[in-house]
Design a protein around this motif. Structure first.
Motif, mmCIF file in Angstrom:
data_model
loop_
_atom_site.group_PDB
_atom_site.id
_atom_site.type_symbol
_atom_site.label_atom_id
_atom_site.label_comp_id
_atom_site.label_asym_id
_atom_site.label_seq_id
_atom_site.Cartn_x
_atom_site.Cartn_y
_atom_site.Cartn_z
ATOM 1 N N THR A 1 -2.235 -4.474 -0.899
ATOM 2 C CA THR A 1 -2.351 -3.781 0.778
ATOM 3 C C THR A 1 -1.327 -4.305 2.084
ATOM 4 N N THR A 2 -1.458 -3.375 3.215
ATOM 5 C CA THR A 2 -1.454 -3.279 4.439
ATOM 6 C C THR A 2 -2.165 -3.701 5.249
ATOM 7 N N VAL A 3 -1.999 -4.989 5.814
ATOM 8 C CA VAL A 3 -2.285 -5.973 6.928
ATOM 9 C C VAL A 3 -1.693 -6.142 8.203
ATOM 10 N N LEU A 4 -2.077 -5.359 8.713
ATOM 11 C CA LEU A 4 -1.313 -5.108 10.143
ATOM 12 C C LEU A 4 -2.224 -6.588 10.952
ATOM 13 N N LEU B 1 -5.191 -9.614 -7.585
ATOM 14 C CA LEU B 1 -5.964 -8.315 -8.081
ATOM 15 C C LEU B 1 -5.162 -7.022 -9.050
ATOM 16 N N LEU B 2 -5.254 -6.561 -9.979
ATOM 17 C CA LEU B 2 -4.561 -5.653 -10.520
ATOM 18 C C LEU B 2 -5.202 -4.282 -10.782
ATOM 19 N N ASP B 3 -4.444 -3.259 -10.779
ATOM 20 C CA ASP B 3 -5.265 -2.426 -10.603
ATOM 21 C C ASP B 3 -5.201 -1.553 -12.211
ATOM 22 N N ARG B 4 -5.483 -0.898 -12.697
ATOM 23 C CA ARG B 4 -5.721 0.071 -13.903
ATOM 24 C C ARG B 4 -4.161 0.374 -15.078
ATOM 25 N N ASP B 5 -3.449 -0.369 -14.252
ATOM 26 C CA ASP B 5 -2.131 -0.347 -15.411
ATOM 27 C C ASP B 5 -1.408 -1.613 -15.218
ATOM 28 N N GLY B 6 -1.838 -2.279 -14.676
ATOM 29 C CA GLY B 6 -1.791 -3.690 -14.878
ATOM 30 C C GLY B 6 -0.804 -4.361 -13.626
ATOM 31 N N GLU C 1 3.778 -11.460 3.577
ATOM 32 C CA GLU C 1 4.673 -11.328 2.818
ATOM 33 C C GLU C 1 4.789 -10.124 1.866
ATOM 34 N N THR C 2 3.883 -10.053 1.194
ATOM 35 C CA THR C 2 4.623 -9.068 -0.346
ATOM 36 C C THR C 2 3.295 -8.151 -0.280
ATOM 37 N N GLY C 3 2.190 -8.525 0.438
ATOM 38 C CA GLY C 3 1.138 -7.655 0.847
ATOM 39 C C GLY C 3 0.204 -7.424 -0.781
ATOM 40 N N VAL C 4 0.263 -8.365 -1.853
ATOM 41 C CA VAL C 4 -0.391 -8.813 -2.988
ATOM 42 C C VAL C 4 -1.667 -9.215 -2.789
ATOM 43 N N SER C 5 -2.561 -8.818 -3.371
ATOM 44 C CA SER C 5 -3.969 -9.536 -2.630
ATOM 45 C C SER C 5 -4.308 -9.879 -3.340
ATOM 46 N N TYR C 6 -5.471 -11.223 -3.456
ATOM 47 C CA TYR C 6 -5.341 -12.695 -4.825
ATOM 48 C C TYR C 6 -7.127 -12.354 -4.253
#
Length: 60
Positions: A54-57, A44-49, A25-30
């Protein structure tokens, strides 16, 4: 009906492991890390925090 969370990665070790789940629903990766009888979940955080998106089909 598809599941809200989907496992996109798994790495197992003896008695421990790492999994990555994506919220459809949100695309957030854990990241889920576990060892023995304990474990923890964190986004999971990118270098900017900011959360990694992620898009999952659909699997259908």
């Amino acid at each position: 009906m598809s599941k809200r969370f989907v496992k996109t990665y798994s790495q197992g070790l003896v008695g421990s492991g790492l999994d990555i789940y994506v919220d459809r629903e949100t695309g957030v990766s854990y990241l889920y890390a576990w060892s023995g009888g304990g474990g923890g979940l964190t986004p999971l955080l990118d270098r900017d925090g900011k959360p990694v998106i992620t898009t999952v089909l659909d699997e259908d």
